[in-house]
Design a protein around this motif. Structure first.
Motif, PDB file in Angstrom:
ATOM      1  N   GLU A  11      57.740  35.468  71.563  1.00 32.70           N
ATOM      2  CA  GLU A  11      57.535  34.034  71.570  1.00 32.70           C
ATOM      3  C   GLU A  11      58.985  33.292  71.495  1.00 32.70           C
ATOM      4  N   ASP A  12      59.927  33.866  71.244  1.00 31.29           N
ATOM      5  CA  ASP A  12      61.204  33.013  71.393  1.00 31.29           C
ATOM      6  C   ASP A  12      61.933  33.279  72.867  1.00 31.29           C
ATOM      7  N   SER A  13      61.462  34.196  73.625  1.00 28.35           N
ATOM      8  CA  SER A  13      62.234  34.606  74.750  1.00 28.35           C
ATOM      9  C   SER A  13      62.317  33.425  75.729  1.00 28.35           C
ATOM     10  N   ALA A  14      61.186  32.738  76.113  1.00 22.54           N
ATOM     11  CA  ALA A  14      61.370  31.812  77.146  1.00 22.54           C
ATOM     12  C   ALA A  14      62.348  30.743  76.755  1.00 22.54           C
ATOM     13  N   ASP A  15      62.248  30.229  75.550  1.00 25.03           N
ATOM     14  CA  ASP A  15      63.182  29.439  75.120  1.00 25.03           C
ATOM     15  C   ASP A  15      64.551  29.864  75.039  1.00 25.03           C
ATOM     16  N   VAL A  16      64.880  31.168  74.723  1.00 20.77           N
ATOM     17  CA  VAL A  16      66.201  31.590  74.836  1.00 20.77           C
ATOM     18  C   VAL A  16      66.763  31.534  76.096  1.00 20.77           C
ATOM     19  N   ILE A  17      65.995  32.232  77.078  1.00 20.33           N
ATOM     20  CA  ILE A  17      66.260  32.252  78.706  1.00 20.33           C
ATOM     21  C   ILE A  17      66.557  30.745  79.110  1.00 20.33           C
ATOM     22  N   GLU A  18      65.860  29.746  78.589  1.00 18.25           N
ATOM     23  CA  GLU A  18      66.008  28.426  79.308  1.00 18.25           C
ATOM     24  C   GLU A  18      67.489  27.892  78.702  1.00 18.25           C
ATOM     25  N   ALA A  19      67.655  28.077  77.593  1.00 19.50           N
ATOM     26  CA  ALA A  19      68.701  27.470  76.624  1.00 19.50           C
ATOM     27  C   ALA A  19      70.071  28.257  77.307  1.00 19.50           C
ATOM     28  N   LEU A  20      70.011  29.553  77.485  1.00 14.28           N
ATOM     29  CA  LEU A  20      71.080  30.045  78.332  1.00 14.28           C
ATOM     30  C   LEU A  20      71.311  29.707  79.794  1.00 14.28           C
ATOM     31  N   THR A  21      70.229  29.802  80.504  1.00 19.13           N
ATOM     32  CA  THR A  21      70.310  28.959  81.894  1.00 19.13           C
ATOM     33  C   THR A  21      70.943  27.958  82.111  1.00 19.13           C
ATOM     34  N   GLU A  22      70.539  26.941  81.101  1.00 21.95           N
ATOM     35  CA  GLU A  22      70.718  25.586  80.918  1.00 21.95           C
ATOM     36  C   GLU A  22      72.429  25.330  80.967  1.00 21.95           C
ATOM     37  N   LEU A  55      79.994  32.006  72.302  1.00 21.23           N
ATOM     38  CA  LEU A  55      79.241  30.831  72.779  1.00 21.23           C
ATOM     39  C   LEU A  55      77.581  31.155  73.084  1.00 21.23           C
ATOM     40  N   VAL A  56      77.630  32.252  73.824  1.00 15.01           N
ATOM     41  CA  VAL A  56      76.413  32.854  73.897  1.00 15.01           C
ATOM     42  C   VAL A  56      75.582  33.167  72.757  1.00 15.01           C
ATOM     43  N   ILE A  57      76.250  34.005  71.840  1.00 18.96           N
ATOM     44  CA  ILE A  57      75.581  34.252  70.678  1.00 18.96           C
ATOM     45  C   ILE A  57      75.119  32.980  69.598  1.00 18.96           C
ATOM     46  N   ASP A  58      75.919  31.961  69.804  1.00 13.90           N
ATOM     47  CA  ASP A  58      75.236  30.448  69.130  1.00 13.90           C
ATOM     48  C   ASP A  58      74.071  30.300  69.846  1.00 13.90           C
ATOM     49  N   VAL A  59      73.992  30.040  71.064  1.00  8.39           N
ATOM     50  CA  VAL A  59      72.706  29.668  71.701  1.00  8.39           C
ATOM     51  C   VAL A  59      71.441  30.372  71.225  1.00  8.39           C
ATOM     52  N   ILE A  60      71.776  31.816  71.212  1.00  4.94           N
ATOM     53  CA  ILE A  60      70.709  32.807  70.657  1.00  4.94           C
ATOM     54  C   ILE A  60      70.393  32.310  69.432  1.00  4.94           C
ATOM     55  N   ARG A  61      71.503  32.200  68.516  1.00  2.00           N
ATOM     56  CA  ARG A  61      71.314  31.901  67.240  1.00  2.00           C
ATOM     57  C   ARG A  61      70.465  30.801  66.732  1.00  2.00           C
ATOM     58  N   ASN A  62      70.569  29.650  67.582  1.00  2.00           N
ATOM     59  CA  ASN A  62      70.116  28.185  67.490  1.00  2.00           C
ATOM     60  C   ASN A  62      68.659  28.187  67.924  1.00  2.00           C
ATOM     61  N   VAL A  63      68.115  29.240  68.681  1.00  2.75           N
ATOM     62  CA  VAL A  63      66.630  29.385  69.226  1.00  2.75           C
ATOM     63  C   VAL A  63      65.913  30.139  68.328  1.00  2.75           C
ATOM     64  N   CYS A  64      66.665  31.354  68.060  1.00  2.00           N
ATOM     65  CA  CYS A  64      65.787  32.432  67.388  1.00  2.00           C
ATOM     66  C   CYS A  64      66.053  32.260  66.005  1.00  2.00           C
ATOM     67  N   ARG A  65      65.016  31.501  65.218  1.00  2.00           N
ATOM     68  CA  ARG A  65      65.061  31.521  63.846  1.00  2.00           C
ATOM     69  C   ARG A  65      64.069  32.481  63.237  1.00  2.00           C
ATOM     70  N   SER A  93      58.885  38.748  57.163  1.00  4.97           N
ATOM     71  CA  SER A  93      59.865  37.869  57.776  1.00  4.97           C
ATOM     72  C   SER A  93      59.985  38.352  59.432  1.00  4.97           C
ATOM     73  N   VAL A  94      59.758  37.694  60.202  1.00  6.72           N
ATOM     74  CA  VAL A  94      59.916  37.870  61.718  1.00  6.72           C
ATOM     75  C   VAL A  94      60.847  37.062  62.405  1.00  6.72           C
ATOM     76  N   GLY A  95      60.884  37.087  63.530  1.00  2.00           N
ATOM     77  CA  GLY A  95      61.766  36.352  64.429  1.00  2.00           C
ATOM     78  C   GLY A  95      63.363  36.907  64.384  1.00  2.00           C
ATOM     79  N   GLY A  96      64.106  35.815  64.579  1.00  5.71           N
ATOM     80  CA  GLY A  96      65.570  36.025  64.384  1.00  5.71           C
ATOM     81  C   GLY A  96      65.924  36.839  65.810  1.00  5.71           C
ATOM     82  N   ALA A  97      67.173  37.349  65.890  1.00 10.17           N
ATOM     83  CA  ALA A  97      67.558  38.389  67.132  1.00 10.17           C
ATOM     84  C   ALA A  97      68.389  39.578  66.492  1.00 10.17           C
TER      85      ALA A  97
END
Length: 110
Positions: A11-22, A55-65, A93-97
Motif C-alpha cells: 500500500e506504500d509502494s505506489a507513493d514511494v515510486i512516485e516520490a522517487l521518480t519525481e 537523499l533516497v533514504i529520506d524520500v523512502i522514510r517520508n513516505v513509509c510510515r 505495527s506495520v509499515g515502514g521500510a
C-alpha cells in the motif's frame, strides 16, 4: 555506485515510486511476499551515486510510515489441534521500510 534495496508494504509502494521518480531517481519494482504476515510487499531497487544515498533514504522514510493494524489470530482452546478455535484481534505495527545499501562493482546500461 550503490544499490538501494527497499522492502515496503504494497500500500506504500505506489507513493514511494512516485516520490522517487519525481526526484528523478530510477526505480525497479519487484513484487514480493513477507514472511511474518504473508502479506504483499514490494521490493524496490534503486541504483544511485554514493553521495545521493541519504537523499533516497529520506524520500523512502517520508513516505513509509509505521502504523497500527488489527489482525485476527486463531488460537485453539484445550491445547489440542482438534480443540475449539477462538479468534483474538491483535494489534500489530506495520509499515515502514527495510532498506539495504550495497556496493555495486559494475554498472552497465545497455
Amino acid at each position: 555506485m550503490k544499490l538501494i534495496i527497499a522492502i515496503v508494504q504494497d500500500e506504500d509502494s505506489a507513493d514511494v515510486i512516485e516520490a522517487l521518480t519525481e526526484e528523478d531517481y530510477r526505480v525497479t519494482k519487484l513484487a514480493t511476499t513477507g514472511g511474518f504476515l504473508k502479506s504483499g510487499n514490494t521490493t524496490l531497487l534503486v541504483g544511485i551515486e554514493e553521495e545521493k544515498v541519504e537523499l533516497v533514504i529520506d524520500v523512502i522514510r517520508n513516505v513509509c510510515r509505521k502504523r497500527n493494524e488489527t489482525v485476527v489470530t486463531p488460537t485453539t482452546l484445550g491445547g489440542s489441534e482438534s480443540g475449539y478455535m477462538q479468534q483474538y484481534p491483535v494489534q500489530i505495527s506495520v509499515g515502514g521500510a527495510t532498506v539495504f545499501v550495497i556496493d555495486v562493482d559494475k554498472f552497465v546500461k545497455i
